[in-house]
Design a protein around this motif. Structure first.
Motif, PDB file in Angstrom:
ATOM      1  N   GLY A  82       0.818  -1.210   0.000  1.00  0.00           N
ATOM      2  CA  GLY A  82       0.000   0.000   0.000  1.00  0.00           C
ATOM      3  C   GLY A  82       0.845   1.251   0.000  1.00  0.00           C
ATOM      4  O   GLY A  82       2.062   1.197  -0.038  1.00  0.00           O
ATOM      5  N   GLU A  83       0.190   2.370   0.027  1.00  0.00           N
ATOM      6  CA  GLU A  83       0.866   3.664   0.071  1.00  0.00           C
ATOM      7  C   GLU A  83       0.932   4.142   1.512  1.00  0.00           C
ATOM      8  O   GLU A  83       0.005   3.929   2.301  1.00  0.00           O
ATOM      9  CB  GLU A  83       0.119   4.698  -0.774  1.00  0.00           C
ATOM     10  N   GLU A  84       2.000   4.815   1.845  1.00  0.00           N
ATOM     11  CA  GLU A  84       2.159   5.369   3.191  1.00  0.00           C
ATOM     12  C   GLU A  84       1.260   6.594   3.332  1.00  0.00           C
ATOM     13  O   GLU A  84       1.107   7.389   2.416  1.00  0.00           O
ATOM     14  CB  GLU A  84       3.621   5.768   3.390  1.00  0.00           C
ATOM     15  N   ASN A  85       0.622   6.707   4.516  1.00  0.00           N
ATOM     16  CA  ASN A  85      -0.170   7.912   4.775  1.00  0.00           C
ATOM     17  C   ASN A  85       0.013   8.329   6.232  1.00  0.00           C
ATOM     18  O   ASN A  85       0.772   7.717   6.958  1.00  0.00           O
ATOM     19  CB  ASN A  85      -1.652   7.703   4.406  1.00  0.00           C
ATOM     20  N   ASP A  86      -0.697   9.365   6.660  1.00  0.00           N
ATOM     21  CA  ASP A  86      -0.488   9.931   7.993  1.00  0.00           C
ATOM     22  C   ASP A  86      -1.300   9.251   9.086  1.00  0.00           C
ATOM     23  O   ASP A  86      -1.174   9.608  10.252  1.00  0.00           O
ATOM     24  CB  ASP A  86      -0.833  11.432   7.977  1.00  0.00           C
ATOM     25  N   GLU A  87      -2.169   8.283   8.753  1.00  0.00           N
ATOM     26  CA  GLU A  87      -2.992   7.638   9.767  1.00  0.00           C
ATOM     27  C   GLU A  87      -2.128   6.762  10.675  1.00  0.00           C
ATOM     28  O   GLU A  87      -1.259   6.036  10.198  1.00  0.00           O
ATOM     29  CB  GLU A  87      -4.062   6.765   9.106  1.00  0.00           C
ATOM     30  N   PRO A  88      -2.371   6.823  11.998  1.00  0.00           N
ATOM     31  CA  PRO A  88      -1.596   5.985  12.927  1.00  0.00           C
ATOM     32  C   PRO A  88      -1.790   4.498  12.613  1.00  0.00           C
ATOM     33  O   PRO A  88      -2.889   4.056  12.313  1.00  0.00           O
ATOM     34  CB  PRO A  88      -2.181   6.328  14.302  1.00  0.00           C
ATOM     35  N   GLY A  89      -0.702   3.752  12.652  1.00  0.00           N
ATOM     36  CA  GLY A  89      -0.748   2.309  12.422  1.00  0.00           C
ATOM     37  C   GLY A  89      -0.937   1.899  10.979  1.00  0.00           C
ATOM     38  O   GLY A  89      -1.235   0.750  10.691  1.00  0.00           O
ATOM     39  N   SER A  90      -0.810   2.834  10.060  1.00  0.00           N
ATOM     40  CA  SER A  90      -1.042   2.509   8.650  1.00  0.00           C
ATOM     41  C   SER A  90       0.263   2.352   7.882  1.00  0.00           C
ATOM     42  O   SER A  90       0.308   2.606   6.694  1.00  0.00           O
ATOM     43  CB  SER A  90      -1.889   3.600   7.998  1.00  0.00           C
ATOM     44  N   GLY A  91       1.298   1.896   8.542  1.00  0.00           N
ATOM     45  CA  GLY A  91       2.592   1.748   7.890  1.00  0.00           C
ATOM     46  C   GLY A  91       2.530   0.830   6.686  1.00  0.00           C
ATOM     47  O   GLY A  91       1.720  -0.091   6.624  1.00  0.00           O
ATOM     48  N   VAL A  92       3.366   1.087   5.732  1.00  0.00           N
ATOM     49  CA  VAL A  92       3.431   0.277   4.531  1.00  0.00           C
ATOM     50  C   VAL A  92       4.212  -0.982   4.853  1.00  0.00           C
ATOM     51  O   VAL A  92       5.270  -0.929   5.464  1.00  0.00           O
ATOM     52  CB  VAL A  92       4.132   1.062   3.391  1.00  0.00           C
ATOM     53  N   GLN A  93       3.693  -2.114   4.461  1.00  0.00           N
ATOM     54  CA  GLN A  93       4.399  -3.363   4.682  1.00  0.00           C
ATOM     55  C   GLN A  93       4.937  -3.893   3.365  1.00  0.00           C
ATOM     56  O   GLN A  93       4.242  -3.897   2.342  1.00  0.00           O
ATOM     57  CB  GLN A  93       3.472  -4.399   5.311  1.00  0.00           C
ATOM     58  N   MET A  94       6.180  -4.382   3.419  1.00  0.00           N
ATOM     59  CA  MET A  94       6.797  -4.954   2.238  1.00  0.00           C
ATOM     60  C   MET A  94       6.186  -6.327   1.992  1.00  0.00           C
ATOM     61  O   MET A  94       6.066  -7.138   2.898  1.00  0.00           O
ATOM     62  CB  MET A  94       8.309  -5.064   2.444  1.00  0.00           C
ATOM     63  N   GLU A  95       5.759  -6.583   0.754  1.00  0.00           N
ATOM     64  CA  GLU A  95       5.184  -7.875   0.395  1.00  0.00           C
ATOM     65  C   GLU A  95       6.249  -8.852  -0.057  1.00  0.00           C
ATOM     66  O   GLU A  95       6.143 -10.042   0.172  1.00  0.00           O
ATOM     67  CB  GLU A  95       4.167  -7.710  -0.733  1.00  0.00           C
ATOM     68  N   GLY A  96       7.248  -8.376  -0.764  1.00  0.00           N
ATOM     69  CA  GLY A  96       8.259  -9.276  -1.293  1.00  0.00           C
ATOM     70  C   GLY A  96       9.501  -8.525  -1.712  1.00  0.00           C
ATOM     71  O   GLY A  96       9.490  -7.311  -1.899  1.00  0.00           O
ATOM     72  N   VAL A  97      10.581  -9.279  -1.851  1.00  0.00           N
ATOM     73  CA  VAL A  97      11.851  -8.693  -2.264  1.00  0.00           C
ATOM     74  C   VAL A  97      12.579  -9.710  -3.136  1.00  0.00           C
ATOM     75  O   VAL A  97      12.478 -10.918  -2.919  1.00  0.00           O
ATOM     76  CB  VAL A  97      12.697  -8.262  -1.041  1.00  0.00           C
ATOM     77  N   CYS A  98      13.278  -9.209  -4.130  1.00  0.00           N
ATOM     78  CA  CYS A  98      14.093 -10.067  -4.987  1.00  0.00           C
ATOM     79  C   CYS A  98      15.179  -9.214  -5.610  1.00  0.00           C
ATOM     80  O   CYS A  98      15.201  -7.996  -5.465  1.00  0.00           O
ATOM     81  CB  CYS A  98      13.260 -10.732  -6.087  1.00  0.00           C
ATOM     82  N   SER A  99      16.079  -9.856  -6.300  1.00  0.00           N
ATOM     83  CA  SER A  99      17.039  -9.106  -7.085  1.00  0.00           C
ATOM     84  C   SER A  99      16.532  -9.058  -8.517  1.00  0.00           C
ATOM     85  O   SER A  99      15.745  -9.900  -8.948  1.00  0.00           O
ATOM     86  CB  SER A  99      18.434  -9.727  -7.006  1.00  0.00           C
ATOM     87  N   GLY A 100      16.971  -8.059  -9.236  1.00  0.00           N
ATOM     88  CA  GLY A 100      16.633  -7.918 -10.645  1.00  0.00           C
ATOM     89  C   GLY A 100      17.888  -7.513 -11.382  1.00  0.00           C
ATOM     90  O   GLY A 100      18.929  -7.248 -10.767  1.00  0.00           O
ATOM     91  N   VAL A 101      17.790  -7.441 -12.695  1.00  0.00           N
ATOM     92  CA  VAL A 101      18.947  -7.043 -13.491  1.00  0.00           C
ATOM     93  C   VAL A 101      18.508  -6.033 -14.548  1.00  0.00           C
ATOM     94  O   VAL A 101      17.485  -6.211 -15.208  1.00  0.00           O
ATOM     95  CB  VAL A 101      19.650  -8.265 -14.135  1.00  0.00           C
ATOM     96  N   VAL A 102      19.278  -4.955 -14.641  1.00  0.00           N
ATOM     97  CA  VAL A 102      19.028  -3.926 -15.652  1.00  0.00           C
ATOM     98  C   VAL A 102      19.445  -4.500 -17.003  1.00  0.00           C
ATOM     99  O   VAL A 102      20.586  -4.944 -17.170  1.00  0.00           O
ATOM    100  CB  VAL A 102      19.829  -2.641 -15.353  1.00  0.00           C
ATOM    101  N   ILE A 103      18.511  -4.513 -17.964  1.00  0.00           N
ATOM    102  CA  ILE A 103      18.831  -5.063 -19.283  1.00  0.00           C
ATOM    103  C   ILE A 103      18.924  -3.982 -20.357  1.00  0.00           C
ATOM    104  O   ILE A 103      19.433  -4.241 -21.440  1.00  0.00           O
ATOM    105  CB  ILE A 103      17.844  -6.167 -19.709  1.00  0.00           C
ATOM    106  N   VAL A 104      18.427  -2.778 -20.050  1.00  0.00           N
ATOM    107  CA  VAL A 104      18.570  -1.631 -20.947  1.00  0.00           C
ATOM    108  C   VAL A 104      18.909  -0.438 -20.062  1.00  0.00           C
ATOM    109  O   VAL A 104      18.267  -0.233 -19.025  1.00  0.00           O
ATOM    110  CB  VAL A 104      17.284  -1.345 -21.764  1.00  0.00           C
ATOM    111  N   ASP A 105      19.903   0.350 -20.458  1.00  0.00           N
ATOM    112  CA  ASP A 105      20.381   1.428 -19.582  1.00  0.00           C
ATOM    113  C   ASP A 105      19.390   2.579 -19.385  1.00  0.00           C
ATOM    114  O   ASP A 105      19.661   3.508 -18.644  1.00  0.00           O
ATOM    115  CB  ASP A 105      21.745   1.955 -20.024  1.00  0.00           C
ATOM    116  N   ASN A 106      18.204   2.494 -19.984  1.00  0.00           N
ATOM    117  CA  ASN A 106      17.170   3.502 -19.715  1.00  0.00           C
ATOM    118  C   ASN A 106      16.280   3.092 -18.539  1.00  0.00           C
ATOM    119  O   ASN A 106      15.295   3.738 -18.247  1.00  0.00           O
ATOM    120  CB  ASN A 106      16.328   3.768 -20.964  1.00  0.00           C
TER     121      ASN A 106
END
Length: 153
Positions: A51-75
């Motif tokens: 989700g998006e972070e907002n000012d409401e108490p207890g509404s912190g953004v939680q990370m769903e997942g993480v991985c590595s990626g690779v840049v295949i085009v320099d743009n």
């Protein structure tokens, strides 16, 4: 008093001795380490959030997942794991230089768990990896997997 140095002609024997000395006294990096060093500037950390972070108490953004990626085009075009970015409300990448950017989905390949994403903001000196083909690989050939940057995994 002047010092005059006489030039000595270098022979193949001199070169051979110098190479042999280096091989005997220095530990050279493996082919895998050299390959990882070459591609590491193109490796990114990809994070999906619920989700998006907002000012409401207890509404912190939680990370769903993480991985590595690779840049295949320099743009800023990047290959990543689809299961990390699919369904995420927000996806960010962290580049080798430490800078970060939000990304947008370009294309999904569910049969391979691959996503093509594009960073909205890229470093000026962004490097991309050169992709090869697996067409000529045989069982037993060496390959190098590079990922999990910045201590994740």
């Amino acid at each position: 008093m002047s010092l005059i140095m006489k030039a000595v002609a270098l022979t193949q024997e001199h070169i051979d001795k110098a190479v042999l000395h280096t091989l005997e006294t220095k530990t050279l990096p493996s082919r895998a380490a050299r390959a990882a060093d070459a591609v590491m500037p193109a490796v990114v950390r990809v994070q999906g959030y619920n989700g998006e972070e907002n000012d409401e108490p207890g509404s912190g953004v939680q990370m769903e997942g993480v991985c590595s990626g690779v840049v295949i085009v320099d743009n800023g075009v990047i290959l990543a794991n689809l299961h990390v970015v699919a369904g995420a409300k927000r996806v960010t990448v962290k580049f080798f230089d430490g800078s970060e950017s939000d990304v947008e989905m370009v294309r999904a390949y569910p049969e391979n768990d691959l996503a093509v994403i594009k960073a909205k903001k890229v470093p000026d000196d962004l490097e991309s990896a050169t992709l090869g083909s697996t067409a000529n690989l045989r069982p037993g050939d060496e390959v190098v997997a590079v990922g999990f940057p910045f201590g994740i995994g």
